[in-house]
Design an enzyme around this catalytic site. Structure first.
Site, PDB file in Angstrom:
ATOM      1  N   ARG A   1     -10.048   0.308   8.309  1.00  0.00           N
ATOM      2  CA  ARG A   1      -9.564  -1.059   8.532  1.00  0.00           C
ATOM      3  C   ARG A   1     -10.607  -1.918   9.226  1.00  0.00           C
ATOM      4  NH1 ARG A   1      -3.581   0.285   8.748  1.00  0.00           N
ATOM      5  NH2 ARG A   1      -2.602  -1.710   8.490  1.00  0.00           N
TER       6      ARG A   1
ATOM      7  N   ARG B   1      11.645  -5.599   4.999  1.00  0.00           N
ATOM      8  CA  ARG B   1      11.466  -4.148   4.786  1.00  0.00           C
ATOM      9  C   ARG B   1      12.425  -3.342   5.673  1.00  0.00           C
ATOM     10  NH1 ARG B   1       5.678  -1.706   5.448  1.00  0.00           N
ATOM     11  NH2 ARG B   1       5.888  -2.689   7.471  1.00  0.00           N
TER      12      ARG B   1
ATOM     13  N   ARG C   1      11.051  -1.666  11.608  1.00  0.00           N
ATOM     14  CA  ARG C   1      10.001  -1.201  12.507  1.00  0.00           C
ATOM     15  C   ARG C   1       9.787  -2.173  13.668  1.00  0.00           C
ATOM     16  NH1 ARG C   1       5.133   0.422   8.514  1.00  0.00           N
ATOM     17  NH2 ARG C   1       4.024  -0.982   9.914  1.00  0.00           N
TER      18      ARG C   1
ATOM     19  N   LYS D   1       0.828  -1.209   0.000  1.00  0.00           N
ATOM     20  CA  LYS D   1       0.000   0.000   0.000  1.00  0.00           C
ATOM     21  C   LYS D   1       0.865   1.262   0.000  1.00  0.00           C
ATOM     22  CE  LYS D   1      -2.039  -1.182   3.870  1.00  0.00           C
ATOM     23  NZ  LYS D   1      -1.362  -2.467   4.124  1.00  0.00           N
TER      24      LYS D   1
ATOM     25  N   ARG E   1      -0.457  -9.251  13.411  1.00  0.00           N
ATOM     26  CA  ARG E   1      -0.990  -8.306  12.414  1.00  0.00           C
ATOM     27  C   ARG E   1      -1.748  -9.041  11.306  1.00  0.00           C
ATOM     28  NH1 ARG E   1       4.156  -5.138  10.714  1.00  0.00           N
ATOM     29  NH2 ARG E   1       2.821  -4.090   9.202  1.00  0.00           N
TER      30      ARG E   1
END
Ligand code: AP5
Length: 217
Positions: free
Chosen positions: A90, A129, A162, A13, A173
Site C-alpha cells: 500500500r 457493507r 466494521r 478487492k 481512509r
C-alpha cells in the site's frame, strides 16, 4: 500465479479476490484480515494496528512489513496454485520490500491489477457493507444483500459493520489512499507491470474483465 490486487478502500478487492480463489484455487492474503485477526488475538501486531485502523490510517510500514513477511515465510510452501495479495503493498516502501522478498523467498509477482473506480462510489459501497462476524463474507445492503437481513448466507453468522466504516474513518481512509497508495499506480506502471480493470461495473463484469487480464497472459 501470484497477483497483487490494488484499489482504493471499497473498490471490491476482497469481493473479487474471493472469486479468484474459487475459480483458480489461489489463496487470498488480505492484510486487513490479518490485522483484524491480530487485534482479536491481542498479539503485538494487533495492539499497534488497532489504534491506526480504527481512525483510518495505514499501519506503519515496518510493522506491516514484518507481519506480512512472517506470514509469507511460514505459509508460502502451502500455496500450490499461487496467492492474491489483497491490500499489500500500500506504499512504495512496502512494494520495494516485497521485491526483496521475491528474491529471498523465491517467488514472482505475475500480475499487478488495479481496480479503478471513482471516489464518490466508494463511500456508498463502504457505508453499505456488512461483514459476517463468523466467516468474514461480505455483503452490501443494496448491491449484494443477504437473503435474510443481518444473517450471513454462507454460515448463518451475524453481520456487522466494521469499526473503520464510520463516516470520519472512511474520509481518512480515502484521503490516506490518495496520499500514500495512489503513487503505487505510477510505480507499477513505470515497471510495465500494471493492468487496469474498471471496478465501477457489476461484480460479474468486474470479474469477467479480471479473468480476461489473467487469461490474456
Ligand atoms: P482492508 O481491510 O484491506 O480495507 P480496504 O483496503 O480499505 O479495503 P476494503 O476491505 O474496505 O474494501 P475492498 O476493496 O476489499 O472492497 P469489498 O470487496 O469489501 O484494510 C483495513 C485497514 O487495515 C486499512 O485502512 C489500514 O489501516 C490497515 N491495513 C491493511 N493493509 C495495510 C497495509 N498494507 N499497510 C498498512 N496498513 C494496512 O467491497 C466493498 C463493498 O462494496 C462490499 O459491501 C461489496 O459487497 C460491495 N461491492 C464490491 N464490488 C461491487 C460492485 N462491483 N458493485 C457493487 N457493489 C460492490
Amino acid at each position: 500465479m501470484n497477483i497483487i490486487l490494488m484499489g482504493p478502500p471499497g473498490a471490491g478487492k476482497g469481493t473479487q479476490a474471493k472469486k479468484l480463489v474459487e475459480k483458480y484455487g489461489l489463496v487470498q492474503i488480505s492484510t486487513g484480515d490479518l490485522f483484524r485477526a491480530a487485534i482479536k488475538e491481542q498479539n503485538k501486531f494487533g495492539v499497534i494496528a488497532n489504534y491506526f485502523i480504527q481512525y483510518g490510517y495505514l499501519v506503519p510500514d515496518d510493522f506491516t512489513n514484518e507481519m506480512v513477511y512472517d506470514y509469507l515465510k511460514e505459509h508460502l510452501p502451502e500455496y500450490k496454485n499461487g496467492f492474491i495479495l489483497d491490500g499489500f503493498p500500500r506504499t512504495v516502501v512496502q512494494a520495494r520490500e516485497l521485491e526483496s522478498w521475491c528474491k529471498e523467498l523465491g517467488f514472482n509477482i505475475d500480475f499487478v491489477v488495479n481496480l479503478d473506480i471513482p471516489s464518490e462510489v466508494l463511500v456508498k459501497r463502504l457505508s453499505g457493507r456488512r461483514t459476517c462476524k463468523n466467516c468474514g463474507t461480505t455483503f452490501h445492503v443494496e448491491f449484494n444483500p443477504p437473503k435474510v437481513e443481518g444473517v450471513c448466507d454462507v454460515c448463518g453468522g451475524e453481520l456487522y459493520q466494521r469499526a473503520d466504516e464510520s463516516e470520519e474513518a472512511v474520509k481518512v481512509r480515502l484521503d490516506t489512499y490518495e496520499k500514500q497508495t495512489r503513487p503505487l499506480i505510477d510505480y507499477y506502471k513505470m515497471k510495465g507491470q500494471l493492468s487496469i480493470v474498471n471496478g465501477n461495473q457489476s461484480m460479474a463484469d468486474v470479474f469477467h474483465d479480471l479473468e480476461a487480464v489473467l487469461e490474456d497472459k
